[in-house]
Motif scaffolding. Structure first.
Motif, PDB file in Angstrom:
ATOM      1  N   GLY A 134       0.808  -1.212   0.000  1.00  0.00           N
ATOM      2  CA  GLY A 134       0.000   0.000   0.000  1.00  0.00           C
ATOM      3  C   GLY A 134       0.841   1.261   0.000  1.00  0.00           C
ATOM      4  N   GLY A 135       0.170   2.396   0.174  1.00  0.00           N
ATOM      5  CA  GLY A 135       0.849   3.676   0.288  1.00  0.00           C
ATOM      6  C   GLY A 135       1.516   4.134  -0.992  1.00  0.00           C
ATOM      7  N   ALA A 136       2.378   5.129  -0.855  1.00  0.00           N
ATOM      8  CA  ALA A 136       3.105   5.686  -2.005  1.00  0.00           C
ATOM      9  C   ALA A 136       3.938   4.621  -2.694  1.00  0.00           C
ATOM     10  CB  ALA A 136       3.991   6.842  -1.542  1.00  0.00           C
ATOM     11  N   GLN A 137       4.429   3.631  -1.915  1.00  0.00           N
ATOM     12  CA  GLN A 137       5.262   2.584  -2.510  1.00  0.00           C
ATOM     13  C   GLN A 137       4.473   1.712  -3.482  1.00  0.00           C
ATOM     14  OE1 GLN A 137       4.627   3.046   0.733  1.00  0.00           O
ATOM     15  NE2 GLN A 137       4.245   1.138   1.828  1.00  0.00           N
ATOM     16  N   ALA A 138       3.174   1.531  -3.235  1.00  0.00           N
ATOM     17  CA  ALA A 138       2.346   0.766  -4.173  1.00  0.00           C
ATOM     18  C   ALA A 138       2.190   1.520  -5.480  1.00  0.00           C
ATOM     19  CB  ALA A 138       0.971   0.485  -3.557  1.00  0.00           C
ATOM     20  N   ILE A 139       1.990   2.824  -5.386  1.00  0.00           N
ATOM     21  CA  ILE A 139       1.883   3.646  -6.593  1.00  0.00           C
ATOM     22  C   ILE A 139       3.174   3.565  -7.390  1.00  0.00           C
ATOM     23  CG2 ILE A 139       1.493   5.973  -7.474  1.00  0.00           C
ATOM     24  CD1 ILE A 139      -0.947   4.660  -6.060  1.00  0.00           C
ATOM     25  N   ALA A 140       4.299   3.613  -6.695  1.00  0.00           N
ATOM     26  CA  ALA A 140       5.598   3.505  -7.373  1.00  0.00           C
ATOM     27  C   ALA A 140       5.754   2.160  -8.055  1.00  0.00           C
ATOM     28  CB  ALA A 140       6.722   3.714  -6.361  1.00  0.00           C
ATOM     29  N   GLY A 141       5.324   1.082  -7.375  1.00  0.00           N
ATOM     30  CA  GLY A 141       5.444  -0.251  -7.955  1.00  0.00           C
ATOM     31  C   GLY A 141       4.682  -0.380  -9.256  1.00  0.00           C
ATOM     32  N   MET A 142       3.453   0.156  -9.273  1.00  0.00           N
ATOM     33  CA  MET A 142       2.650   0.081 -10.501  1.00  0.00           C
ATOM     34  C   MET A 142       3.165   1.025 -11.580  1.00  0.00           C
ATOM     35  SD  MET A 142      -1.276  -0.432  -9.089  1.00  0.00           S
ATOM     36  CE  MET A 142      -1.279   0.907  -7.884  1.00  0.00           C
ATOM     37  N   ALA A 143       3.718   2.149 -11.165  1.00  0.00           N
ATOM     38  CA  ALA A 143       4.187   3.143 -12.137  1.00  0.00           C
ATOM     39  C   ALA A 143       5.468   2.701 -12.845  1.00  0.00           C
ATOM     40  CB  ALA A 143       4.422   4.482 -11.436  1.00  0.00           C
ATOM     41  N   PHE A 144       6.395   2.108 -12.093  1.00  0.00           N
ATOM     42  CA  PHE A 144       7.698   1.778 -12.655  1.00  0.00           C
ATOM     43  C   PHE A 144       7.892   0.293 -12.912  1.00  0.00           C
ATOM     44  CE2 PHE A 144       8.569   5.453  -9.651  1.00  0.00           C
ATOM     45  CZ  PHE A 144       8.368   6.417 -10.632  1.00  0.00           C
ATOM     46  N   GLY A 145       7.078  -0.535 -12.265  1.00  0.00           N
ATOM     47  CA  GLY A 145       7.239  -1.974 -12.394  1.00  0.00           C
ATOM     48  C   GLY A 145       8.350  -2.484 -11.485  1.00  0.00           C
ATOM     49  N   THR A 146       8.177  -3.690 -10.952  1.00  0.00           N
ATOM     50  CA  THR A 146       9.207  -4.340 -10.136  1.00  0.00           C
ATOM     51  C   THR A 146       9.306  -5.792 -10.589  1.00  0.00           C
ATOM     52  OG1 THR A 146       7.725  -5.168  -8.394  1.00  0.00           O
ATOM     53  CG2 THR A 146       8.492  -2.883  -8.180  1.00  0.00           C
ATOM     54  N   GLU A 147      10.092  -6.587  -9.858  1.00  0.00           N
ATOM     55  CA  GLU A 147      10.208  -7.995 -10.200  1.00  0.00           C
ATOM     56  C   GLU A 147       8.850  -8.691 -10.135  1.00  0.00           C
ATOM     57  OE1 GLU A 147      14.029  -6.873  -7.956  1.00  0.00           O
ATOM     58  OE2 GLU A 147      11.912  -6.323  -7.984  1.00  0.00           O
ATOM     59  N   SER A 148       7.970  -8.243  -9.234  1.00  0.00           N
ATOM     60  CA  SER A 148       6.665  -8.883  -9.062  1.00  0.00           C
ATOM     61  C   SER A 148       5.527  -8.133  -9.741  1.00  0.00           C
ATOM     62  CB  SER A 148       6.333  -9.010  -7.563  1.00  0.00           C
ATOM     63  OG  SER A 148       7.249  -9.835  -6.905  1.00  0.00           O
ATOM     64  N   ILE A 149       5.548  -6.823  -9.641  1.00  0.00           N
ATOM     65  CA  ILE A 149       4.412  -6.013 -10.093  1.00  0.00           C
ATOM     66  C   ILE A 149       4.652  -5.495 -11.509  1.00  0.00           C
ATOM     67  CG2 ILE A 149       3.019  -3.967  -9.623  1.00  0.00           C
ATOM     68  CD1 ILE A 149       3.726  -4.221  -6.701  1.00  0.00           C
ATOM     69  N   PRO A 150       3.741  -5.781 -12.438  1.00  0.00           N
ATOM     70  CA  PRO A 150       3.896  -5.266 -13.809  1.00  0.00           C
ATOM     71  C   PRO A 150       3.715  -3.746 -13.852  1.00  0.00           C
ATOM     72  CG  PRO A 150       2.257  -7.042 -13.687  1.00  0.00           C
ATOM     73  CD  PRO A 150       2.540  -6.612 -12.292  1.00  0.00           C
ATOM     74  N   LYS A 151       4.427  -3.119 -14.746  1.00  0.00           N
ATOM     75  CA  LYS A 151       4.267  -1.687 -14.993  1.00  0.00           C
ATOM     76  C   LYS A 151       2.945  -1.457 -15.722  1.00  0.00           C
ATOM     77  CE  LYS A 151       6.652   2.201 -17.249  1.00  0.00           C
ATOM     78  NZ  LYS A 151       5.511   2.713 -18.024  1.00  0.00           N
ATOM     79  N   VAL A 152       2.193  -0.455 -15.299  1.00  0.00           N
ATOM     80  CA  VAL A 152       0.888  -0.197 -15.915  1.00  0.00           C
ATOM     81  C   VAL A 152       0.922   1.125 -16.683  1.00  0.00           C
ATOM     82  CG1 VAL A 152      -0.287  -1.487 -14.104  1.00  0.00           C
ATOM     83  CG2 VAL A 152      -0.067   1.004 -13.894  1.00  0.00           C
ATOM     84  N   ASP A 153      -0.140   1.353 -17.455  1.00  0.00           N
ATOM     85  CA  ASP A 153      -0.229   2.578 -18.252  1.00  0.00           C
ATOM     86  C   ASP A 153      -0.989   3.685 -17.534  1.00  0.00           C
ATOM     87  OD1 ASP A 153       1.024   1.328 -20.512  1.00  0.00           O
ATOM     88  OD2 ASP A 153      -0.871   0.315 -20.912  1.00  0.00           O
ATOM     89  N   LYS A 154      -1.903   3.301 -16.625  1.00  0.00           N
ATOM     90  CA  LYS A 154      -2.708   4.299 -15.921  1.00  0.00           C
ATOM     91  C   LYS A 154      -3.051   3.765 -14.542  1.00  0.00           C
ATOM     92  CE  LYS A 154      -6.730   7.354 -16.593  1.00  0.00           C
ATOM     93  NZ  LYS A 154      -7.835   7.736 -17.522  1.00  0.00           N
ATOM     94  N   ILE A 155      -3.005   4.662 -13.554  1.00  0.00           N
ATOM     95  CA  ILE A 155      -3.269   4.270 -12.165  1.00  0.00           C
ATOM     96  C   ILE A 155      -4.554   4.934 -11.675  1.00  0.00           C
ATOM     97  CG2 ILE A 155      -2.420   4.400  -9.789  1.00  0.00           C
ATOM     98  CD1 ILE A 155       0.424   4.315 -10.939  1.00  0.00           C
ATOM     99  N   PHE A 156      -5.377   4.132 -11.017  1.00  0.00           N
ATOM    100  CA  PHE A 156      -6.669   4.591 -10.501  1.00  0.00           C
ATOM    101  C   PHE A 156      -6.723   4.383  -8.995  1.00  0.00           C
ATOM    102  CE2 PHE A 156      -7.308   3.423 -14.857  1.00  0.00           C
ATOM    103  CZ  PHE A 156      -8.314   4.241 -15.351  1.00  0.00           C
ATOM    104  N   GLY A 157      -7.566   5.171  -8.348  1.00  0.00           N
ATOM    105  CA  GLY A 157      -7.900   4.893  -6.963  1.00  0.00           C
ATOM    106  C   GLY A 157      -7.647   6.047  -6.022  1.00  0.00           C
ATOM    107  N   PRO A 158      -8.485   6.154  -4.988  1.00  0.00           N
ATOM    108  CA  PRO A 158      -8.317   7.197  -3.978  1.00  0.00           C
ATOM    109  C   PRO A 158      -7.270   6.785  -2.954  1.00  0.00           C
ATOM    110  CG  PRO A 158     -10.214   5.858  -3.435  1.00  0.00           C
ATOM    111  CD  PRO A 158      -9.651   5.309  -4.731  1.00  0.00           C
TER     112      PRO A 158
END
Length: 427
Positions: free
Chosen positions: A183-207
């Protein structure tokens, strides 16, 4: 809640001022998180989860076997409620699909527009002080209706390192398989840049809270699209003396219990009714499980006394995420209200209905962004691609428009691209 009057001459900006946070200090903290995740990937996500959530994780992704195990713990009553909410949200968002319409702008010139789903989207589901199961449906359903190929869901783990079973069940309803306990800012970073586990996405949603919102704004500078700046929740209730003060109080507290950085506002017609609202709030507040959070919110909230004309001015200046109207004449001034995320009309339309199950989306612009942003809809998950097809005769007609315009802009090659096709000689 403080009581103030507004007659059109007072400092309106001061009256509707939201709680302020140290933006530069906040940005600095969040940027460090983003940079660390970009550099260290999963290692950083696990370290930040230990630091911020007090949870030690062995892995970030939930396996389907784990999802099944936890969703079996969801009660039959909640399963049924989530299914009904899913159906309503699906119905409303599916109605937003539009057929492509081919337009002939002039003889032989055809133009049209088609939807294309955004391929990879990331959904952030708050789960800190309250696991927002409803947000899974609000984001997962339109993503499914749009046809997004890959949907990534991130949500913070509980103190035991697990994701709330209801969140997992709602994700299963929406067909979401890529689920990560971060969660938190680190989750946004994971989706934005991609990591070994989390794929990089094109758009991020959510409050999310101020850190999540700040992270979304910062990754946007790196070329990652976001739905909107959706931060701490807020509501403004516009009511007359005929409204039920208990109803008004319940709507205020429903928003106030979200978190200490939320805000609630009221615009009413008389000091007498304002006092009734205060009394109703105190009465209901005493029995709320999250009363301490709500009490903090009320310290930064206000009741403003104003006539109808001035009330509309207050609403448009504040630009609330949620506007609840509890007045005898619901249509009065409604067309003059232009800055608002979502509107709830009448005494039996609580904001809770929109939060959970009526069908509209609850991911809405906050902090005054309702002046320029819409709430999440099906359109948020698609791109609008324009097409055109022109016949030779159509191009002959357009040439008389294109050539002089290209000459005026001194772009000769634009003109020649038309003339060559028409077999015309040019110097």
């Amino acid at each position: 809640m403080k009581i103030s009057g507004y007659s059109g001459t007072e400092d309106l900006g001061a009256l509707v001022k939201r709680p302020l946070h140290e933006a530069l200090e906040l940005e600095g903290k969040v940027q460090k998180v983003l940079d660390t995740v970009r550099e260290k990937g999963d290692e950083a996500l696990i370290d930040f989860t230990r630091k911020f959530d007090g949870v030690e994780l062995d892995s970030l992704k939930y396996l389907q076997s784990e999802v099944k195990d936890y969703t079996n713990r969801v009660s039959a009553e909640l399963r049924e409620a989530l299914q009904k909410a899913y159906n309503n949200i699906f119905t409303f968002h599916h109605s937003q699909k539009s057929d492509s319409q081919k337009i002939e702008t002039m003889p032989g010139v055809f133009c049209w527009r088609e939807d294309r789903a955004i391929e990879k989207v990331g959904l952030y589901i708050p789960g800190g002080t309250a696991p927002l199961v409803s947000t899974v449906l609000m984001l997962g359903v339109p993503a499914r209706v749009a046809g997004c190929e890959e949907v990534v869901l991130c949500t913070p783990p509980d103190k035991g390192g697990k994701i709330n079973p209801a969140i997992l069940y709602a994700a299963e309803l929406c067909g979401i398989n890529n689920i990560y306990s971060v969660g938190g800012a680190q989750a946004i970073a994971g989706m934005a840049f991609g990591t070994e586990s989390i794929p990089k996405v094109d758009k991020i949603f959510g409050p999310g809270n101020q850190y999540v919102t700040c992270a979304k704004m910062l990754v946007q500078r790196s070329g990652i699209a976001i739905d909107m700046p959706a931060g701490p929740s807020e509501v403004l209730v516009w009511c007359d003396d005929g409204a039920n003060p208990s109803f008004v109080a319940s709507d205020l507290l429903a928003q106030a219990e979200h978190g200490v950085d939320s805000q609630v506002m009221v615009v009413c017609e008389s000091r007498h009714f304002a006092t009734q609202i205060q009394e109703a709030v105190e009465l209901q507040l005493s029995s709320l499980p999250r009363k301490e959070i709500a009490r903090e919110v009320l310290k930064n909230s206000r009741i403003i006394i104003a006539n109808a004309e001035n009330a509309i001015e207050v609403i448009n200046e504040y630009a609330p995420e949620h506007l609840i109207i509890q007045r005898k004449n619901l249509s009065q001034g409604i067309n003059d209200i232009v800055n608002v995320g979502s509107v709830f009309l009448g005494p039996f339309t609580p904001e809770s209905a929109g939060d959970y199950a009526s069908g509209t989306n609850h991911t809405l612009p906050t902090n005054g962004y309702a002046r320029t942003y819409s709430g999440v809809s099906l359109d948020s998950f698609v791109k609008k691609v324009t097409f055109q097809e022109i016949s030779r005769s159509g191009l002959e007609g357009l040439e008389k428009v294109i050539s002089p315009m290209a000459e005026a802009e001194e772009l000769e090659a634009h003109k020649r691209a038309v003339l060559i096709r028409l077999g015309k000689v040019f110097e």
